[in-house]
Design a protein around this motif. Structure first.
Motif, PDB file in Angstrom:
ATOM      1  N   UNK A 242       1.147  -1.479   0.116  1.00 47.45           N
ATOM      2  CA  UNK A 242      -0.020   0.116  -0.111  1.00 47.45           C
ATOM      3  C   UNK A 242       0.449   0.606   0.146  1.00 47.45           C
ATOM      4  N   UNK A 243       0.425   2.166  -0.809  1.00 49.90           N
ATOM      5  CA  UNK A 243       1.607   3.527  -1.050  1.00 49.90           C
ATOM      6  C   UNK A 243       1.220   3.887   0.310  1.00 49.90           C
ATOM      7  N   UNK A 244       0.218   4.018   1.121  1.00 51.48           N
ATOM      8  CA  UNK A 244      -0.158   4.959   2.140  1.00 51.48           C
ATOM      9  C   UNK A 244       0.669   4.204   3.862  1.00 51.48           C
ATOM     10  N   UNK A 245       1.264   4.407   4.071  1.00 50.65           N
ATOM     11  CA  UNK A 245       2.500   3.766   5.584  1.00 50.65           C
ATOM     12  C   UNK A 245       1.588   4.255   6.980  1.00 50.65           C
ATOM     13  N   UNK A 246       1.710   3.315   7.611  1.00 50.45           N
ATOM     14  CA  UNK A 246       1.262   3.377   9.072  1.00 50.45           C
ATOM     15  C   UNK A 246       2.311   3.451   9.803  1.00 50.45           C
ATOM     16  N   UNK A 247       2.622   4.327  10.773  1.00 49.54           N
ATOM     17  CA  UNK A 247       3.400   4.060  11.979  1.00 49.54           C
ATOM     18  C   UNK A 247       3.045   4.303  13.308  1.00 49.54           C
ATOM     19  N   UNK A 248       3.491   3.397  14.121  1.00 49.14           N
ATOM     20  CA  UNK A 248       2.287   3.077  15.182  1.00 49.14           C
ATOM     21  C   UNK A 248       4.218   3.138  16.732  1.00 49.14           C
ATOM     22  N   UNK A 249       3.498   3.640  17.562  1.00 51.24           N
ATOM     23  CA  UNK A 249       4.739   3.242  18.712  1.00 51.24           C
ATOM     24  C   UNK A 249       4.270   1.758  19.557  1.00 51.24           C
ATOM     25  N   UNK A 250       5.605   1.277  19.841  1.00 52.43           N
ATOM     26  CA  UNK A 250       4.636  -0.361  20.986  1.00 52.43           C
ATOM     27  C   UNK A 250       4.508   0.607  21.988  1.00 52.43           C
ATOM     28  N   UNK A 251       3.567  -0.481  22.644  1.00 46.45           N
ATOM     29  CA  UNK A 251       2.352  -0.305  23.418  1.00 46.45           C
ATOM     30  C   UNK A 251       2.718  -1.779  24.029  1.00 46.45           C
ATOM     31  N   UNK A 252       2.872  -1.597  24.999  1.00 45.43           N
ATOM     32  CA  UNK A 252       3.500  -2.718  26.334  1.00 45.43           C
ATOM     33  C   UNK A 252       2.115  -3.547  26.921  1.00 45.43           C
ATOM     34  N   UNK A 253       2.369  -4.819  27.125  1.00 48.50           N
ATOM     35  CA  UNK A 253       0.608  -5.095  27.280  1.00 48.50           C
ATOM     36  C   UNK A 253       0.661  -6.751  26.621  1.00 48.50           C
ATOM     37  N   UNK A 254      -0.271  -7.312  26.345  1.00 48.94           N
ATOM     38  CA  UNK A 254      -1.118  -8.363  26.538  1.00 48.94           C
ATOM     39  C   UNK A 254      -2.147  -7.780  25.418  1.00 48.94           C
ATOM     40  N   UNK A 255      -1.865  -8.305  24.134  1.00 50.24           N
ATOM     41  CA  UNK A 255      -2.500  -8.598  22.754  1.00 50.24           C
ATOM     42  C   UNK A 255      -4.455  -9.273  23.064  1.00 50.24           C
ATOM     43  N   UNK A 256      -5.501  -8.809  22.903  1.00 50.47           N
ATOM     44  CA  UNK A 256      -6.693  -9.149  23.886  1.00 50.47           C
ATOM     45  C   UNK A 256      -7.390  -8.731  21.751  1.00 50.47           C
ATOM     46  N   UNK A 257      -8.419  -9.878  22.413  1.00 52.28           N
ATOM     47  CA  UNK A 257      -9.182  -9.812  20.915  1.00 52.28           C
ATOM     48  C   UNK A 257     -10.616 -10.282  20.686  1.00 52.28           C
ATOM     49  N   UNK A 258     -11.265  -9.438  20.398  1.00 51.84           N
ATOM     50  CA  UNK A 258     -12.863  -9.927  20.910  1.00 51.84           C
ATOM     51  C   UNK A 258     -13.272  -9.803  19.186  1.00 51.84           C
TER      52      UNK A 258
END
Length: 386
Positions: A242-258
């Motif tokens: 994808x030509x559009x890019x997202x940059x995210x910072x690290x979030x420390x913790x647990x990955x939870x899905x719902x």
């Protein structure tokens, strides 16, 4: 597919079962996972209740009839199948009528008279990524007047574009993590300014950063970057998708899905799942999800209060993006005990190992019933503006 092997039109309208077109494959980099998802759906549709028409979209965008052989639609030797491998011939093509009063599907081969294959009552579009999950296919189906499983044009587009998804969530008061966006023109015309902006972002939020396609899925094209030296390579890898890019910072913790599923009385949330750290992978990437079959824990080992909160937030995200049918909402439960929403998927993975069906199985809705509920919800809705 030769004409003698074409699916036959169902019996007369007064007696026939609803006909489901399962549409899969597509032009995105998630083509193979879509085929695997379709195989699981085809295995689970109740054939005593529905007629089924499998329609695959090749990687170059052609619509082709495929054999109804879900056993061939699985990951084998660490590779995913393609529509071209499943179609007896891709010389012919299928098309929907764009007269909303006529839901006829037509098959045509070069030099031959087109053949009507009968009407379709509902489409189950199990495409992932651009040209399928992003509102494009949904708009086509709205024009054709055919009901379909899942969200409409706007919700699908919002759910696909991670930048605008986050903007919608913020406007509804949902918690999101720090992020920055590099737009195509910015990187092409002034990459130095883009690098400086990301360096400033890292200076504020710290390394590592995650660089990802803004409109991608299945963790494809994502890189974890530990220093400025790896930034350009990560951006170019993301831009392959994808030509559009997202940059995210690290979030420390647990990955939870719902999971969220639309019932007759409105959307409800499933029990949540926990995605534990994956050995031999720096994060939960494509290989970990689908090739090495890394497994989440269902239900998530969190407190009752945390479960209630993530379920509340998942339904709130569903409603904020005006979704329909289904959504998988992904969160981080930070070390400070706060939930931060990472993204939603309006057509989440539906493979046998995918988290969405696993969460609903644990919530008392087995896979076949889940598929049936989605089809019934789609047929209850009218087509057009949503």
């Amino acid at each position: 597919m030769s004409s003698e092997n074409l699916p036959q039109s169902p019996e007369r309208p007064s007696a026939r079962k609803p006909r489901v077109a399962v549409v899969f494959g597509g032009r995105s980099s998630e083509h193979g996972i879509s085929v695997v998802t379709a195989g699981a759906v085809l295995r689970s549709i109740d054939r005593t209740k529905y007629d089924v028409l499998p329609i695959g979209i090749t990687q170059d965008g052609r619509w082709a009839l495929t054999a109804d052989e879900p056993e061939r639609m699985a990951i084998t030797d660490r590779r995913t199948p393609t529509v071209a491998e499943l179609a007896d011939s891709v010389s012919g093509s299928v098309a929907l009528s764009f007269d909303p009063s006529d839901r006829e599907v037509v098959y045509a081969e070069p030099g031959s008279v087109p053949k009507a294959l009968g009407e379709v009552d509902v489409v189950f579009p199990v495409l992932h990524g651009p040209y399928g999950e992003d509102g494009t296919l949904q708009g086509l189906l709205d024009l054709a007047g055919v009901p379909y499983v899942g969200s409409g044009v706007l919700s699908s587009a919002v759910g696909q574009d991670k930048e605008y998804m986050k903007r919608v969530f913020v406007s509804f008061g949902l918690p999101v993590g720090p992020y920055a966006v590099i737009r195509p023109r910015e990187w092409e015309q002034d990459p130095a300014a883009a690098r400086k902006r990301i360096a400033d972002f890292a200076g504020e939020h710290g390394w590592p950063l995650f660089v990802k396609p803004a409109r991608g899925g299945s963790s494809m094209g994502i890189s974890k970057v530990d220093s400025f030296e790896g930034l350009d390579e990560a951006i170019e890898e993301a831009r392959r998708h994808d030509p559009k890019i997202l940059v995210e910072s690290l979030l420390t913790g647990r990955e939870i899905e719902c999971g969220v599923l639309e019932f007759e009385d409105g959307p409800r949330a499933s029990v949540p799942a926990w995605i534990p750290p994956v050995s031999d992978h720096s994060f939960y990437d494509f290989e970990a999800k689908y090739i090495d079959s890394a497994s989440g824990v269902v239900p998530a080992p969190i407190t009752e209060a945390e479960t209630a909160e993530v379920q509340r937030l998942a339904v709130a995200a569903f409603e904020a993006a005006a979704c329909e049918g289904l959504v998988r909402a992904d969160f981080f439960l930070t070390d400070e005990g706060e939930f931060v929403i990472n993204e939603i998927n309006t057509m989440p993975g539906f493979t046998p190992i995918s988290m969405y069906p696993r969460m609903w199985e644990e919530s008392g809705v087995p896979y076949a019933e889940l598929v049936d509920r989605l089809l019934q919800a789609a047929m209850r809705r009218s087509t057009g503006l949503r």
